[in-house]
Scaffold this active site. Structure first.
Site, mmCIF file in Angstrom:
data_model
loop_
_atom_site.group_PDB
_atom_site.id
_atom_site.type_symbol
_atom_site.label_atom_id
_atom_site.label_comp_id
_atom_site.label_asym_id
_atom_site.label_seq_id
_atom_site.Cartn_x
_atom_site.Cartn_y
_atom_site.Cartn_z
ATOM 1 N N ILE A 54 0.847 -1.204 0.000
ATOM 2 C CA ILE A 54 0.000 0.000 0.000
ATOM 3 C C ILE A 54 0.882 1.253 0.000
ATOM 4 O O ILE A 54 0.596 2.232 -0.691
ATOM 5 C CB ILE A 54 -0.992 -0.015 1.193
ATOM 6 C CG1 ILE A 54 -1.884 -1.266 1.093
ATOM 7 C CG2 ILE A 54 -1.857 1.235 1.203
ATOM 8 C CD1 ILE A 54 -2.818 -1.500 2.275
ATOM 9 N N ARG A 79 -3.669 1.027 10.931
ATOM 10 C CA ARG A 79 -4.380 0.564 12.124
ATOM 11 C C ARG A 79 -4.292 1.675 13.165
ATOM 12 O O ARG A 79 -3.230 2.288 13.358
ATOM 13 C CB ARG A 79 -3.747 -0.712 12.689
ATOM 14 C CG ARG A 79 -4.056 -1.980 11.894
ATOM 15 C CD ARG A 79 -5.533 -2.393 11.982
ATOM 16 N NE ARG A 79 -5.822 -3.635 11.296
ATOM 17 C CZ ARG A 79 -6.307 -3.719 10.045
ATOM 18 N NH1 ARG A 79 -6.541 -2.632 9.342
ATOM 19 N NH2 ARG A 79 -6.570 -4.893 9.508
ATOM 20 N N GLU A 87 -12.393 0.975 17.827
ATOM 21 C CA GLU A 87 -13.377 1.100 16.748
ATOM 22 C C GLU A 87 -14.655 0.380 17.118
ATOM 23 O O GLU A 87 -14.579 -0.751 17.608
ATOM 24 C CB GLU A 87 -12.796 0.538 15.445
ATOM 25 C CG GLU A 87 -11.629 1.385 14.961
ATOM 26 C CD GLU A 87 -11.052 0.960 13.616
ATOM 27 O OE1 GLU A 87 -11.600 0.024 12.992
ATOM 28 O OE2 GLU A 87 -10.073 1.563 13.180
ATOM 29 N N HIS A 95 -13.214 3.487 8.860
ATOM 30 C CA HIS A 95 -12.443 2.314 8.407
ATOM 31 C C HIS A 95 -12.995 1.774 7.075
ATOM 32 O O HIS A 95 -13.473 0.633 7.014
ATOM 33 C CB HIS A 95 -12.427 1.224 9.493
ATOM 34 C CG HIS A 95 -11.242 0.297 9.355
ATOM 35 N ND1 HIS A 95 -10.629 -0.309 10.410
ATOM 36 C CD2 HIS A 95 -10.553 -0.134 8.255
ATOM 37 C CE1 HIS A 95 -9.622 -1.064 9.988
ATOM 38 N NE2 HIS A 95 -9.559 -0.975 8.668
HETATM 39 C C1 DGY Z 1 -7.501 -4.686 5.996
HETATM 40 O O1 DGY Z 1 -7.736 -5.450 5.080
HETATM 41 O O2 DGY Z 1 -6.649 -4.925 6.846
HETATM 42 C C2 DGY Z 1 -8.296 -3.417 6.031
HETATM 43 O O3 DGY Z 1 -8.031 -2.667 7.152
HETATM 44 C C3 DGY Z 1 -9.782 -3.672 5.915
HETATM 45 O O4 DGY Z 1 -10.075 -3.946 4.642
#
Ligand code: DGY
Length: 329
Positions: A158, A238, A267, A286
Site C-alpha cells: 500500500i 491501524r 473502533e 475504516h
Molecule cells: C484490511 O484489510 O486490513 C483493512 O483494514 C480492511 O479492509
C-alpha cells in the site's frame, strides 16, 4: 458424507458465499454488529472453517472451542485480530486477502490527504450551513499537496501505491521500512530515511505499516514534537499505531496542522471523542478497502482460502504454514 460447516461472521458479497456453498454448509451472522463472543464460540464449536472480520477477536478460546476447526480466513489483509501463533500451534491454517485491496486503500489514503490539506469537509459543512456569502480571497485557505514532501511510514504494497499517487503530484517521497526498497527508489525517486528524519522533513506523513507490538504507538508525543507545525498525518493502517490522546494534543496545540483518519485506537471511535470535534480532522469509518469491486474480490479470496483449508490443501493466500500428515496446509 456430511458437508463441512463454515461460519461467516458477517454478510459478505454473494460471490464469496457462492464459492463456499460449492462444498460447505454455510452459516452467516447477518446482524450489522459482529457476533458476540459466546455466539462465536458456539458457532466455532460446530465449524470446520471460520471466515471472520477484523472486528472478530480470534484468540485461543475461540480456537479451542472448535475441535474440527481447520482453517480461519480473515476478510482483511491485516491479521492483528487473530492469534496466528496459537493457530499455528494448533495446526489451524490462517489466510487473508492481500494485494487485492492495495490500490483501493491507497486511493483512500490519498483522498484523505487531499481532503485534509484542502479542508474539503470543513468547506462542505460551511456551504451547506448557508455560511457562504461571497467568494473570499482568504476563504478556506489550505495547503498544496503538489510539490510537498510525503513521508511514507512502511513501504509495503500500500505504501508503494501511495508513492505512485504522490509521484503524480510531483511530491518528493521519503520512506521508512525495515529494508530498503530499490524499486520504489528507482521508480519514484523515494529516499529511505530514519523515522525521526522523515517526521522532521515531511509535509504529509502517511502510515502504511502493520500493527505489531513494535509499531503500537509508533507515533506518540515525542514524534509529534518532531513534526512540522504545518504537517498533516494520514492513517489508513491501524489505529493503535498512533497514540490517539497524543494526536489530539498535537492537533489542538498546533504541533501539527491536521489529520486524515480512517482508523482509530478503539473502533468504532466514540462519537463524543474530542478528536471528532476538531475542524482540522477528517475522519471516516475504516473504509480503506470499501469499493464494490475490491470487497467482492476479497470475498472470493477469503472463500478460496476456506475451500483450500477444508481440503487440507495449501491456502492460496496463507498467513502461516502448518504441517498436516502428508504435507502442509
Ligand atoms: C484490511 O484489510 O486490513 C483493512 O483494514 C480492511 O479492509
Amino acid at each position: 458424507m456430511d458437508k463441512p460447516r463454515v461460519f461467516v461472521t458477517r454478510r459478505i458479497p454473494e460471490e464469496g458465499i457462492a464459492v463456499l456453498e460449492r462444498m460447505a454448509e454455510v452459516t452467516i451472522w447477518t446482524d450489522e454488529l459482529p457476533p458476540p463472543h459466546e455466539i462465536l464460540l458456539r458457532e466455532v464449536m460446530r465449524s470446520d472453517g471460520l471466515l471472520c472480520m477484523l472486528t472478530d477477536k480470534i484468540d485461543i478460546d475461540v480456537m479451542d472451542a472448535g475441535p474440527n476447526l481447520k482453517v480461519i480466513s480473515n476478510y482483511a489483509v491485516g491479521v492483528d485480530n487473530i492469534d496466528v501463533q496459537a493457530a499455528t500451534d494448533r495446526g489451524i491454517a490462517v489466510g487473508n486477502t492481500p494485494g487485492v485491496l492495495t490500490e483501493t486503500t491507497a486511493d483512500l489514503a490519498f483522498a484523505l490527504l487531499l481532503a485534509t490539506a484542502r479542508r474539503i469537509v470543513e468547506a462542505d459543512k460551511y456551504l451547506r450551513a448557508c455560511g457562504w456569502r461571497a467568494w473570499g480571497p482568504t476563504l478556506f485557505l489550505g495547503q498544496d499537496a503538489h510539490n510537498a514532501t510525503l513521508g511514507i511510514v512502511g513501504m509495503g504494497r500500500i505504501g508503494r501505491e501511495m508513492a505512485r499517487r504522490a509521484k503524480g503530484f510531483s511530491m518528493p517521497i521519503l520512506y521508512t521500512n525495515p529494508s530498503p526498497s530499490p524499486e520504489v527508489e528507482e521508480e519514484f525517486g523515494a529516499k529511505r530515511v530514519s523515522l525521526d528524519d522523515l517526521l522532521r522533513q515531511s509535509d504529509f506523513v502517511s502510515i502504511h505499516t502493520p500493527l505489531t507490538p513494535e509499531t503500537r504507538h509508533l507515533i506518540s508525543e515525542r514524534e509529534f514534537d518532531l513534526m512540522k507545525p504545518t504537517a498533516i498525518l494520514i492513517n489508513t493502517a491501524r489505529g493503535p499505531i498512533v497514540d490517539q490522546k497524543a494526536l489530539y494534543q498535537a492537533l489542538s496545540n498546533g504541533k501539527i496542522a491536521g489529520a486524515g483518519l480512517d482508523v482509530f485506537e478503539e473502533e468504532p471511535v466514540d462519537c463524543g471523542d474530542p478528536l471528532l470535534a476538531l475542524d482540522n480532522v477528517v475522519a471516516v469509518p475504516h473504509i480503506g478497502s470499501a469499493s464494490v469491486a475490491t470487497r467482492t474480490k476479497m470475498a472470493v479470496m477469503a472463500a478460496e482460502n476456506i475451500i483450500a483449508g477444508l481440503k487440507s490443501e495449501p491456502l492460496p493466500h496463507p498467513v502461516n504454514t502448518v504441517s498436516i500428515p502428508g504435507g502442509t496446509k
